[in-house]
Structures are given as C-alpha cells and as structure tokens.
Design a protein around this motif. Structure first.
Motif, short mmCIF file in Angstrom:
data_model
loop_
_atom_site.label_atom_id
_atom_site.label_comp_id
_atom_site.label_asym_id
_atom_site.label_seq_id
_atom_site.Cartn_x
_atom_site.Cartn_y
_atom_site.Cartn_z
N LEU A 83 0.82 -1.22 0.00
CA LEU A 83 0.00 0.00 0.00
C LEU A 83 0.85 1.27 0.00
N ASP A 84 1.88 1.33 0.84
CA ASP A 84 2.69 2.55 0.92
C ASP A 84 3.35 2.87 -0.41
N ASP A 85 3.94 1.85 -1.05
CA ASP A 85 4.57 2.09 -2.35
C ASP A 85 3.53 2.48 -3.39
N PHE A 86 2.36 1.87 -3.33
CA PHE A 86 1.28 2.19 -4.26
C PHE A 86 0.84 3.65 -4.10
N ARG A 87 0.70 4.08 -2.84
CA ARG A 87 0.32 5.47 -2.58
C ARG A 87 1.36 6.44 -3.12
N SER A 88 2.63 6.17 -2.78
CA SER A 88 3.71 7.10 -3.16
C SER A 88 3.86 7.18 -4.67
N ALA A 89 3.79 6.04 -5.35
CA ALA A 89 4.00 6.02 -6.80
C ALA A 89 2.92 6.80 -7.53
N ARG A 90 1.72 6.87 -6.97
CA ARG A 90 0.60 7.54 -7.63
C ARG A 90 0.18 8.83 -6.94
N ASN A 91 0.97 9.25 -5.95
CA ASN A 91 0.66 10.48 -5.20
C ASN A 91 -0.76 10.43 -4.63
N LEU A 92 -1.05 9.32 -3.94
CA LEU A 92 -2.38 9.12 -3.37
C LEU A 92 -2.32 9.00 -1.85
N CYS A 93 -1.46 9.80 -1.22
CA CYS A 93 -1.31 9.73 0.23
C CYS A 93 -2.46 10.41 0.96
N LEU A 94 -3.25 11.22 0.25
CA LEU A 94 -4.28 12.02 0.92
C LEU A 94 -5.69 11.63 0.49
N VAL A 95 -5.86 10.37 0.08
CA VAL A 95 -7.20 9.88 -0.24
C VAL A 95 -7.50 8.68 0.66
N PRO A 96 -8.77 8.40 0.92
CA PRO A 96 -9.12 7.29 1.81
C PRO A 96 -8.87 5.93 1.15
N VAL A 97 -8.67 4.92 2.01
CA VAL A 97 -8.54 3.55 1.55
C VAL A 97 -9.86 2.84 1.82
N VAL A 98 -10.50 2.36 0.76
CA VAL A 98 -11.78 1.67 0.85
C VAL A 98 -11.51 0.17 0.80
N ASN A 99 -11.91 -0.53 1.82
CA ASN A 99 -11.60 -1.95 1.97
C ASN A 99 -12.73 -2.81 1.44
N MET A 100 -12.43 -3.62 0.40
CA MET A 100 -13.43 -4.55 -0.14
C MET A 100 -12.94 -6.00 -0.05
N THR A 101 -12.00 -6.26 0.85
CA THR A 101 -11.45 -7.61 0.97
C THR A 101 -12.37 -8.55 1.75
N GLY A 102 -13.30 -7.99 2.49
CA GLY A 102 -14.17 -8.81 3.33
C GLY A 102 -13.57 -9.10 4.68
N ARG A 103 -12.35 -8.64 4.92
CA ARG A 103 -11.68 -8.85 6.20
C ARG A 103 -11.21 -7.50 6.73
N SER A 104 -11.44 -7.25 7.99
CA SER A 104 -11.08 -5.97 8.58
C SER A 104 -9.58 -5.73 8.50
N SER A 105 -9.18 -4.49 8.24
CA SER A 105 -7.77 -4.12 8.16
C SER A 105 -7.57 -2.76 8.80
N HIS A 106 -6.52 -2.63 9.62
CA HIS A 106 -6.29 -1.36 10.31
C HIS A 106 -5.81 -0.26 9.37
N VAL A 107 -5.37 -0.62 8.16
CA VAL A 107 -4.90 0.40 7.22
C VAL A 107 -6.05 1.06 6.48
N ALA A 108 -7.23 0.46 6.50
CA ALA A 108 -8.37 0.99 5.74
C ALA A 108 -9.11 2.07 6.52
N ASP A 109 -9.70 2.98 5.78
CA ASP A 109 -10.50 4.04 6.40
C ASP A 109 -11.97 3.65 6.49
N VAL A 110 -12.43 2.76 5.60
CA VAL A 110 -13.84 2.36 5.61
C VAL A 110 -13.96 1.00 4.94
N ASP A 111 -14.89 0.18 5.43
CA ASP A 111 -15.21 -1.10 4.80
C ASP A 111 -16.41 -0.89 3.87
N PHE A 112 -16.29 -1.43 2.65
CA PHE A 112 -17.34 -1.23 1.65
C PHE A 112 -17.93 -2.56 1.24
#
Length: 463
Positions: A83-112
């Motif tokens: 995730l960190d490399d993905f954010r940095s490469a695309r300059n997406l450090c200031l957008v929320p992370v939407v989790n659709m994995t079905g499993r809770s993750s502390h890095v996500a801002d919201v479960d969808f």
C-alpha cells in the motif's frame, strides 16, 4: 480529484428508507447515493490493479490508472504490504482507503460492501469529507514528501486522530490506524508531539520484552527462588502444643497427620491444630512461599523477565494541535523553527516557550536545561528500569515543588527538562545544584542529578 464543498458530515445519516423497495440494481443504488452527496461516481485506483473478481466495480466507481483518484480500493488483503509504495507512486497519500477484501484491516478508512446500504453511505460521506478537507490544506502540505509532513497532512484530511488499535498479528499487539509500520509511525508521532505539532492522549500501558521489543508477554506466578512456574498450593497446619507451622504435606503420613517437630498425632481440628492459610510449594526446588513472584515470558523470543524489572510502554493516540491545524491550513506561515537542541523536548515545554514569544524580554531571560542522572545505569542494572523510572518521577515532583515560581519541570518518556525563568551562571553553579541535592536526599537511591544547559533565551527566540 473531487473538490466540492459539503455543508456537514451529517450527510452520513442519509435515510435508508425505501432501500428494500427500490427496483434498482446495487450499482443504481450507489449512483443514487453519490447524487445525494452531490458527487459524481468516485474515481478509484484498484490495489491490486488487475482484479477480475471485482470487474463489476466499474459499474459502481470510475476506475482509473493514473494518480487522479478520489480513493484507493483494496480488493486483496495479500497486497496490504504494497500500500505505501502504491500510494507514493501515484501520489495518493491524501485519499481514503476503501476496503473490499471482506476482512477488517487497520490500514483501511472504511469497509465497503455493495450489499450493505450503511457501508455505501459511509463510504460516500468519507470520500466527501476527504475531498472537502483536502481543498483546505495548504499547498506546501499537498506536495509533502517527508514522512512527518505526510502524516500531518493525512491526519488533517481524514479529520481523525492517530489511534492505536488491537492487532493480535503484530508483535506489539497493536497497530496505528491507517498506517502500516507501527514502530516508525510511533517514532514519527512522538517526534511531532515533542515539537508541539501533535497532542498526546493516554490509551493503554503494555509490558515490553527489551531484547526483541515484543509486547506479547505471558504473565505468571513464579517461585522467587528458582523462577519456575511449577507451583502448587498447600494448606498450612498450625500445631497448638508445639507451635509448629508448616504445609500439610510435611504433616501427612498416609491418612494420619503427624507433627514433624514433636511426632505427636493430630486428631482433632480446632483442638489439636488449625489451618490458618495456605502457601505455594515449588515443584522444582521445593521452596515454600506465601508470596509468589510475578514474572513474564516473551512469546516471541522466549526470554524470562523479572516482574520487578519489566519495561512498561505507554500507548497514546495523537491529535493535531491547534498550532498544527493553523500551519496546515495557512500557506503563508512558515513551519515551526525550534533550535535543533530543543526539537525533541516535550510538547508542554515547547508550548510554554511559544507562549513567551509575545514577551521577548521574558523569553530572553529563559534557560532550558536537561536533567542528567549519572547513576542511571548503575540503578537500572541493580534494581531494574521500573525502579529507576519511579525514582526519576519522584525526583521530578520534588524538584517542581522546590522550584515553584522560578521554573517548570517537563518530562518525556525518556528525559526530564527544566525551564528556568531566569538563571545566571552563578545560579547554575551554586543554588541550582544545592536544590538538586535536596530533592534527591529523600530517595532510597541517589540519582546523582546534574543540569546540562541546552538553550538560553538570548540564543534566539522560537517562532
């Protein structure tokens, strides 16, 4: 990216009435929610990029490959570490992370979940909030490239404090919400708190294994003689006639009770003997004790730790200070410039110094000194870190009492500082050391304190 203004986050409470009667597909319902929030279909970047399992996402979101996105959609939990490399490469450090994995993750801002109207509404509200707060962020923080600046900017646009959450898979047994690397995140947050950018709020206290840093410790009762946990409880017997007191096993001879001291048989409870309590008997060394020791065993490296010497670690949440909020939203102001020697000082000390900036004569007379404890290593090796910390805390309290009106004492996790309102060279060499000696005289061990001057007001003000 989205740049609309929204009157209130209360839009998160949009009514779900009629959902069960809607004759629309899930995609149509999502579209209706985007419209109610006044936003077009959110532009999202997928992680991982190729995700055939979620091909229908293109009916709900506008999937983009570039960095111009309103959110990151996490579709596979196995890619969290990227995730960190993905954010940095695309300059997406200031957008929320939407989790659709079905499993809770502390890095996500919201479960969808497209089948859950509450999660759709919450996601829409969060994307809206990030966009609105991102529009208020100073330009120099929009382009932040240092980890500390990115953390500050992220906390502002999320509108949330940096908070520890339980994570049984981590050796620390907690993680920081929204961030991957727990250790580096805490170090950066502490540095920012010491400089006055973040305010700390106590959350919990953990015990730590010093050799490996793990917080996964098992607490247990141990034999104070050999540190074994093989303890058995045994009732005590008190023989009235000869005053013998010992565990029942010492009296037991088959079905009879025979006093090991006078060899008399004990027949009647309450007349010949009583049982005043119990003790613990070690199955390894046969040591008897009424007060077992408390010990810890690290579940990661296996080391045993004396309960009297175990290190404690305080967990904090971190919220943007008023100073930080002003800096993050005002592009005309410069960042906080403290002398290098004061940048790791406690936030309380930083704030007090800044409060003097409008009264330069007062600031000019101030002196900041660090307390050095010459006996620290000897006390820690002999009595443990916890004892040293307790002595240090008592000393700081005594010192503040003696210096009332003349100075203030400020403590961080590892260090103590004194802000003197006025301290001459003569004071440093005579009166100050006398006060230090008085404050340690009542302690069980002498800390051998001395002052190390870090900064004087005449060296330059803090902006």
């Amino acid at each position: 990216m989205l740049s609309r203004n929204f009157s209130s986050i209360e839009k998160l409470k949009i009514s779900e009435r009629g959902f069960n009667t809607l004759e629309y597909t899930s995609a149509a319902y999502c579209e209706s929610i985007w419209e109610q929030f006044g936003i077009p279909a959110p532009r999202v970047a997928l992680l991982p990029k190729a995700s055939t399992q979620f091909s229908n996402l293109r009916k709900i979101f506008e999937v983009v490959d570039s960095g111009d996105a309103d959110a990151i959609v996490l579709t596979d939990e196995r890619h969290v570490l990227a995730l960190d490399d993905f954010r940095s490469a695309r300059n997406l450090c200031l957008v929320p992370v939407v989790n659709m994995t079905g499993r809770s993750s502390h890095v996500a801002d919201v479960d969808f979940d497209v089948a859950d109207p509450k999660s759709i509404i919450k996601t829409a509200g969060l994307i809206s909030k990030f966009a609105e707060r991102r529009a208020r962020l100073s330009h120099r923080f929009l382009l932040a490239d240092s980890p500390a600046s990115r953390m500050l900017a992220h906390l502002f646009v999320s509108g949330e404090a940096l908070t520890p959450v339980r994570d049984p898979e981590s050796k620390y047994f907690f993680a920081m919400k929204g961030f991957l690397d727990t250790n580096s995140t805490v170090l950066i947050a502490e540095a920012l708190a010491n400089r006055g950018w973040l305010d700390r709020h106590f959350v919990d206290r953990h015990h730590q294994c010093d050799p490996c840093g793990s917080h996964r410790l098992v607490v247990r009762e141990e034999c104070p003689n050999c540190r074994s946990a093989n303890l058995d409880e045994a009732e005590l017997i008190h023989h009235y006639s000869c005053a013998q007191l010992g565990p029942e096993v010492d009296f037991r001879r088959g079905n009879a009770l025979i006093c090991p001291k006078c060899s008399k048989q004990l027949r009647n409870y309450g007349k010949d003997y009583d049982k005043p309590g119990s003790v613990q008997i070690c199955g390894e060394c046969r040591h008897t004790t009424s007060e077992p020791a408390i010990g810890f065993v690290c579940q990661d490296c296996g080391v045993s730790i004396d309960g009297q010497k175990v290190t404690t670690v305080d967990l904090y949440s971190y919220a943007l200070s008023d100073y930080a909020t002003h800096q993050l939203t005002d592009g005309t102001r410069q960042a906080l410039h403290s002398p290098p020697q004061l940048r790791d000082c406690p936030d309380g000390l930083q704030k007090e110094l800044r409060s003097f900036t409008n009264d330069l004569p007062v600031l000019h007379d101030c002196v900041v000194a660090e307390l050095i404890y010459e006996a620290k290593d000897e006390i820690v090796s002999r009595r443990g870190e916890a004892t040293f910390t307790s002595l240090r805390r008592l000393f700081a309290e005594n010192l503040q009492g003696h210096l009332a009106g003349m100075a203030t004492v400020h403590s961080s996790t590892e260090r103590d500082f004194v802000l003197f309102f006025h301290l001459t060279q003569s004071d440093r060499e005579t009166d100050a050391q006398v006060i230090l000696n008085m404050c340690e005289a009542v302690l069980s061990d002498h800390l051998q304190p001395r002052l190390r001057i870090l900064w004087g007001g005449s060296d330059g003000a803090i902006a």
